[in-house]
Write a protein that holds these residues in place. Sequence first.
Motif, PDB file in Angstrom:
ATOM      1  N   HIS A  62      -2.485   0.172 -25.987  1.00  0.00           N
ATOM      2  CA  HIS A  62      -3.635   1.070 -26.075  1.00  0.00           C
ATOM      3  C   HIS A  62      -3.764   1.887 -24.786  1.00  0.00           C
ATOM      4  CE1 HIS A  62      -6.675  -1.852 -23.986  1.00  0.00           C
ATOM      5  NE2 HIS A  62      -5.482  -2.016 -23.517  1.00  0.00           N
ATOM      6  N   GLN A  64      -2.978   4.485 -22.180  1.00  0.00           N
ATOM      7  CA  GLN A  64      -1.822   5.337 -21.895  1.00  0.00           C
ATOM      8  C   GLN A  64      -0.522   4.626 -21.507  1.00  0.00           C
ATOM      9  OE1 GLN A  64      -0.405   8.853 -18.869  1.00  0.00           O
ATOM     10  NE2 GLN A  64      -2.581   8.594 -19.072  1.00  0.00           N
ATOM     11  N   SER A  65      -0.613   3.610 -20.643  1.00  0.00           N
ATOM     12  CA  SER A  65       0.629   3.043 -20.090  1.00  0.00           C
ATOM     13  C   SER A  65       1.524   2.451 -21.186  1.00  0.00           C
ATOM     14  CB  SER A  65       0.302   1.974 -19.047  1.00  0.00           C
ATOM     15  OG  SER A  65      -0.410   0.910 -19.662  1.00  0.00           O
ATOM     16  N   GLU A  84      -4.093  -2.027 -34.359  1.00  0.00           N
ATOM     17  CA  GLU A  84      -5.363  -1.683 -33.719  1.00  0.00           C
ATOM     18  C   GLU A  84      -6.492  -2.554 -34.249  1.00  0.00           C
ATOM     19  OE1 GLU A  84      -5.892   2.750 -33.023  1.00  0.00           O
ATOM     20  OE2 GLU A  84      -4.137   2.702 -34.334  1.00  0.00           O
ATOM     21  N   ARG A  85      -7.531  -2.592 -33.468  1.00  0.00           N
ATOM     22  CA  ARG A  85      -8.682  -3.436 -33.791  1.00  0.00           C
ATOM     23  C   ARG A  85      -9.497  -2.771 -34.902  1.00  0.00           C
ATOM     24  NH1 ARG A  85     -12.490  -5.113 -28.767  1.00  0.00           N
ATOM     25  NH2 ARG A  85     -13.625  -6.819 -29.753  1.00  0.00           N
ATOM     26  N   PRO A  86      -9.804  -3.494 -35.987  1.00  0.00           N
ATOM     27  CA  PRO A  86     -10.554  -2.874 -37.094  1.00  0.00           C
ATOM     28  C   PRO A  86     -11.879  -2.295 -36.614  1.00  0.00           C
ATOM     29  CG  PRO A  86      -9.783  -5.066 -37.700  1.00  0.00           C
ATOM     30  CD  PRO A  86      -9.499  -4.913 -36.247  1.00  0.00           C
ATOM     31  N   ILE A 119      -5.589  -4.803 -37.700  1.00  0.00           N
ATOM     32  CA  ILE A 119      -5.590  -6.263 -37.940  1.00  0.00           C
ATOM     33  C   ILE A 119      -6.568  -6.884 -36.953  1.00  0.00           C
ATOM     34  CG2 ILE A 119      -4.237  -8.400 -37.917  1.00  0.00           C
ATOM     35  CD1 ILE A 119      -1.692  -6.746 -38.311  1.00  0.00           C
ATOM     36  N   ASP A 120      -7.436  -7.738 -37.452  1.00  0.00           N
ATOM     37  CA  ASP A 120      -8.308  -8.483 -36.533  1.00  0.00           C
ATOM     38  C   ASP A 120      -7.520  -9.705 -36.068  1.00  0.00           C
ATOM     39  OD1 ASP A 120     -10.115  -9.989 -35.185  1.00  0.00           O
ATOM     40  OD2 ASP A 120     -11.741  -9.758 -36.643  1.00  0.00           O
ATOM     41  N   LYS A 122      -8.265 -11.961 -34.230  1.00  0.00           N
ATOM     42  CA  LYS A 122      -9.013 -13.202 -33.988  1.00  0.00           C
ATOM     43  C   LYS A 122      -9.472 -13.846 -35.301  1.00  0.00           C
ATOM     44  CE  LYS A 122     -10.253 -11.886 -29.362  1.00  0.00           C
ATOM     45  NZ  LYS A 122     -11.123 -11.027 -28.595  1.00  0.00           N
ATOM     46  N   ASN A 143      -0.483  -4.088 -23.585  1.00  0.00           N
ATOM     47  CA  ASN A 143      -1.060  -3.842 -22.244  1.00  0.00           C
ATOM     48  C   ASN A 143      -2.548  -4.156 -22.260  1.00  0.00           C
ATOM     49  OD1 ASN A 143      -1.439  -1.341 -23.787  1.00  0.00           O
ATOM     50  ND2 ASN A 143      -2.179  -0.441 -21.880  1.00  0.00           N
ATOM     51  N   ALA A 145      -5.858  -6.463 -21.113  1.00  0.00           N
ATOM     52  CA  ALA A 145      -6.269  -7.051 -19.831  1.00  0.00           C
ATOM     53  C   ALA A 145      -5.616  -8.431 -19.718  1.00  0.00           C
ATOM     54  CB  ALA A 145      -7.786  -7.170 -19.792  1.00  0.00           C
ATOM     55  N   ALA A 148      -5.686 -11.621 -22.376  1.00  0.00           N
ATOM     56  CA  ALA A 148      -6.201 -11.284 -23.713  1.00  0.00           C
ATOM     57  C   ALA A 148      -5.228 -11.707 -24.820  1.00  0.00           C
ATOM     58  CB  ALA A 148      -6.509  -9.789 -23.798  1.00  0.00           C
ATOM     59  N   VAL A 171       2.475  -4.625 -19.821  1.00  0.00           N
ATOM     60  CA  VAL A 171       2.045  -3.898 -18.630  1.00  0.00           C
ATOM     61  C   VAL A 171       0.790  -4.605 -18.137  1.00  0.00           C
ATOM     62  CG1 VAL A 171       1.015  -1.769 -17.742  1.00  0.00           C
ATOM     63  CG2 VAL A 171       2.912  -1.632 -19.353  1.00  0.00           C
ATOM     64  N   VAL A 184      -6.940  -2.728 -14.638  1.00  0.00           N
ATOM     65  CA  VAL A 184      -6.480  -1.589 -13.826  1.00  0.00           C
ATOM     66  C   VAL A 184      -6.325  -0.323 -14.663  1.00  0.00           C
ATOM     67  CG1 VAL A 184      -4.465  -0.734 -12.544  1.00  0.00           C
ATOM     68  CG2 VAL A 184      -5.359  -3.004 -12.048  1.00  0.00           C
ATOM     69  N   ASP A 215       0.220   5.095 -15.070  1.00  0.00           N
ATOM     70  CA  ASP A 215       0.283   4.813 -16.512  1.00  0.00           C
ATOM     71  C   ASP A 215       1.646   5.167 -17.096  1.00  0.00           C
ATOM     72  OD1 ASP A 215      -2.227   3.769 -16.874  1.00  0.00           O
ATOM     73  OD2 ASP A 215      -3.164   5.679 -17.336  1.00  0.00           O
ATOM     74  N   MET A 246       1.579  -2.227 -12.737  1.00  0.00           N
ATOM     75  CA  MET A 246       1.372  -0.816 -12.388  1.00  0.00           C
ATOM     76  C   MET A 246       1.464  -0.596 -10.876  1.00  0.00           C
ATOM     77  SD  MET A 246      -1.657  -0.057 -15.112  1.00  0.00           S
ATOM     78  CE  MET A 246      -1.948   1.665 -14.724  1.00  0.00           C
TER      79      MET A 246
HETATM   80  N1  CAO Z   1      -8.293  -7.649 -32.914  1.00  0.00           N
HETATM   81  C1  CAO Z   1      -9.228  -8.371 -32.265  1.00  0.00           C
HETATM   82  N2  CAO Z   1      -9.484  -8.219 -30.946  1.00  0.00           N
HETATM   83  C2  CAO Z   1      -8.758  -7.281 -30.298  1.00  0.00           C
HETATM   84  C3  CAO Z   1      -7.770  -6.516 -30.928  1.00  0.00           C
HETATM   85  C4  CAO Z   1      -7.545  -6.718 -32.292  1.00  0.00           C
HETATM   86  N3  CAO Z   1      -6.626  -6.047 -32.981  1.00  0.00           N
HETATM   87  N4  CAO Z   1      -7.226  -5.685 -29.996  1.00  0.00           N
HETATM   88  C5  CAO Z   1      -7.879  -5.934 -28.836  1.00  0.00           C
HETATM   89  N5  CAO Z   1      -8.779  -6.907 -29.020  1.00  0.00           N
HETATM   90  C6  CAO Z   1      -9.669  -7.486 -28.011  1.00  0.00           C
HETATM   91  C7  CAO Z   1      -8.922  -8.241 -26.940  1.00  0.00           C
HETATM   92  O1  CAO Z   1      -8.484  -9.457 -27.414  1.00  0.00           O
HETATM   93  C8  CAO Z   1      -9.976  -8.327 -25.860  1.00  0.00           C
HETATM   94  O2  CAO Z   1     -10.851  -9.387 -26.156  1.00  0.00           O
HETATM   95  P1  CAO Z   1     -11.140 -10.628 -25.164  1.00  0.00           P
HETATM   96  O3  CAO Z   1     -11.250 -10.070 -23.776  1.00  0.00           O
HETATM   97  O4  CAO Z   1     -12.428 -11.159 -25.686  1.00  0.00           O
HETATM   98  O5  CAO Z   1     -10.053 -11.585 -25.283  1.00  0.00           O
HETATM   99  C9  CAO Z   1     -10.773  -7.035 -26.064  1.00  0.00           C
HETATM  100  O6  CAO Z   1     -10.326  -6.481 -27.278  1.00  0.00           O
HETATM  101  C10 CAO Z   1     -10.621  -6.020 -24.965  1.00  0.00           C
HETATM  102  O7  CAO Z   1      -9.282  -5.854 -24.583  1.00  0.00           O
HETATM  103  P2  CAO Z   1      -8.953  -5.351 -23.136  1.00  0.00           P
HETATM  104  O8  CAO Z   1      -9.633  -6.230 -22.148  1.00  0.00           O
HETATM  105  O9  CAO Z   1      -7.495  -5.188 -22.985  1.00  0.00           O
HETATM  106  O10 CAO Z   1      -9.620  -3.886 -23.158  1.00  0.00           O
HETATM  107  P3  CAO Z   1     -10.634  -3.230 -22.140  1.00  0.00           P
HETATM  108  O11 CAO Z   1     -11.023  -1.950 -22.778  1.00  0.00           O
HETATM  109  O12 CAO Z   1     -11.739  -4.110 -21.724  1.00  0.00           O
HETATM  110  O13 CAO Z   1      -9.736  -2.922 -20.821  1.00  0.00           O
HETATM  111  C11 CAO Z   1      -7.850  -1.982 -19.672  1.00  0.00           C
HETATM  112  C12 CAO Z   1      -8.862  -1.837 -20.814  1.00  0.00           C
HETATM  113  C13 CAO Z   1      -6.853  -0.868 -19.809  1.00  0.00           C
HETATM  114  C14 CAO Z   1      -8.578  -1.887 -18.315  1.00  0.00           C
HETATM  115  C15 CAO Z   1      -7.148  -3.353 -19.778  1.00  0.00           C
HETATM  116  O14 CAO Z   1      -6.626  -3.470 -21.059  1.00  0.00           O
HETATM  117  C16 CAO Z   1      -6.039  -3.548 -18.746  1.00  0.00           C
HETATM  118  O15 CAO Z   1      -6.301  -3.790 -17.567  1.00  0.00           O
HETATM  119  N6  CAO Z   1      -4.770  -3.472 -19.203  1.00  0.00           N
HETATM  120  C17 CAO Z   1      -3.623  -3.740 -18.358  1.00  0.00           C
HETATM  121  C18 CAO Z   1      -3.346  -2.606 -17.420  1.00  0.00           C
HETATM  122  C19 CAO Z   1      -3.139  -1.307 -18.143  1.00  0.00           C
HETATM  123  O16 CAO Z   1      -2.322  -1.145 -19.007  1.00  0.00           O
HETATM  124  N7  CAO Z   1      -3.904  -0.317 -17.695  1.00  0.00           N
HETATM  125  C20 CAO Z   1      -3.617   1.055 -18.095  1.00  0.00           C
HETATM  126  C21 CAO Z   1      -4.587   1.568 -18.984  1.00  0.00           C
HETATM  127  S1  CAO Z   1      -4.225   3.266 -19.251  1.00  0.00           S
HETATM  128  O17 CAO Z   1      -5.035   4.014 -18.021  1.00  0.00           O
END
Ligand code: CAO
Length: 391
Positions: A62, A64-65, A84-86, A119-120, A122, A143, A145, A148, A171, A184, A215, A246
């Motif tokens: 999701h 960009q990276s 993707e998340r529903p 797809i959910d 969880k 990619n 957090a 996750a 990533v 990040v 990214d 990164m």
């Molecule tokens: N079904 C159910 N849950 C889902 C899902 C799906 N299909 N897809 C995502 N989710 C959930 C995750 O499981 C996570 O839940 P929990 O934290 O409760 O386990 C939640 O969605 C949020 O995911 P996330 O923490 O990755 O997303 P965020 O928006 O809070 O953070 C980002 C975004 C980019 C800061 C973080 O994903 C990250 O640090 N990624 C790694 C570094 C990276 O790639 N950064 C570049 C981003 S581009 O600038």
Amino acid sequence: MAKRKKAAKAKSKAAAKKTAKKVVKFTAKKLAASNGLPRPSAKPWGQAGRALDGVRILDFTHVQSGPTCTQLLAYMGADCIKVERPGIGDITRGQLRDVKGADSLYFTMLNGSKRSITIDSKHAKGKEILDRLVKLCDVLVENFAPGALDRMGLTWEHIHKLNPRMIVASVKGFGPGPYEDCKVYENVAQCAGGSASTTGFRDGPPLVTGSQIGDSGTGLHLALGIVSALYQRNRTGRGQRVLCAMQDGVLNLARVKLRDQQRLKHGPLTEYSQYGEGVPFGKATPRAGNDSGGGQPGWILKCKGWESDPDAYIYFITQAPVWTAICDLIGKPEWKTDPDYATPPARLPRLRGIFDAIEQWTMTKTKFEVMEICNKQDIPVGPILAMKEIA
Ligand code: CAO
């Protein structure tokens, strides 16, 4: 004794003959088989499929990276199934939206050539579907957090048990260490990866660059890691984990500044204009404005129209082999033999004055005129092209 020698000679002659015979017998077919490659395709170039045809990607990326990485793999022929998340989807679908009601350009420019499914992960049913996809795919890219993916139950152990051939590529913002759990984004990586501290002017604050080195740069690194893991899998039959942080990706792209940090121990960085200006160096690689990052000094110079056009500039490199051509061009033929200017080391402390003189000439021409004139003389220059001139 002579008899024995003769017998040995005859034996070795026979052995050599045998080997020679063997070598002659190596037909193209056998050679191809010996290193595991098929015979060279007879199909016309470009009609033998794409490089990654047959590779299936479970794309959990999701923003960009990650999407940059999987899009590259899709362009090379991989079948990308983006999960993707529903009800929410990739957040960029709705970010910076340009056309009302449509997915944003931000999203489409990073996710073209992929298939999408919600797809959910969880939900019990979702988990079941994902397990089936894990068995069917070659690579899982994500990619999220930190942590996750594990919280979804998709731990490395679980995936590897379901499909030992699967490559799991991630990533993350930081590699192992005190920051590994941090979320990040692009500019965080640019700052933590050493790019911001070395970008900008000496008397100004650190700067981030518009190029998405955190990214997209990390996505590129990851794609190479995945392709390498796929290649190795051909030999081992086994998948593996691939991780790109990164911070590391940015540091790798800023490697000439890391080089300069290491050089600082051995004396001042003489190619930095700060050296010629008599400004002492501190303990860290300084910001160097528009100085070139290599051994051929360069700077951005004004061109005709600079007063009203913010992009009427050119990057001018005083490459040593074309120094005499530069002198003639800017009306300073005496610099060709003047010991203060004739050699690259002599010029280093005088770069500011040299670029001022060149600028007096570039200001009489448009950036495109400078480009045309200089390139005819093999002088490397680069016009500052605005996005509207490239798009
Ligand atoms: N079904 C159910 N849950 C889902 C899902 C799906 N299909 N897809 C995502 N989710 C959930 C995750 O499981 C996570 O839940 P929990 O934290 O409760 O386990 C939640 O969605 C949020 O995911 P996330 O923490 O990755 O997303 P965020 O928006 O809070 O953070 C980002 C975004 C980019 C800061 C973080 O994903 C990250 O640090 N990624 C790694 C570094 C990276 O790639 N950064 C570049 C981003 S581009 O600038």
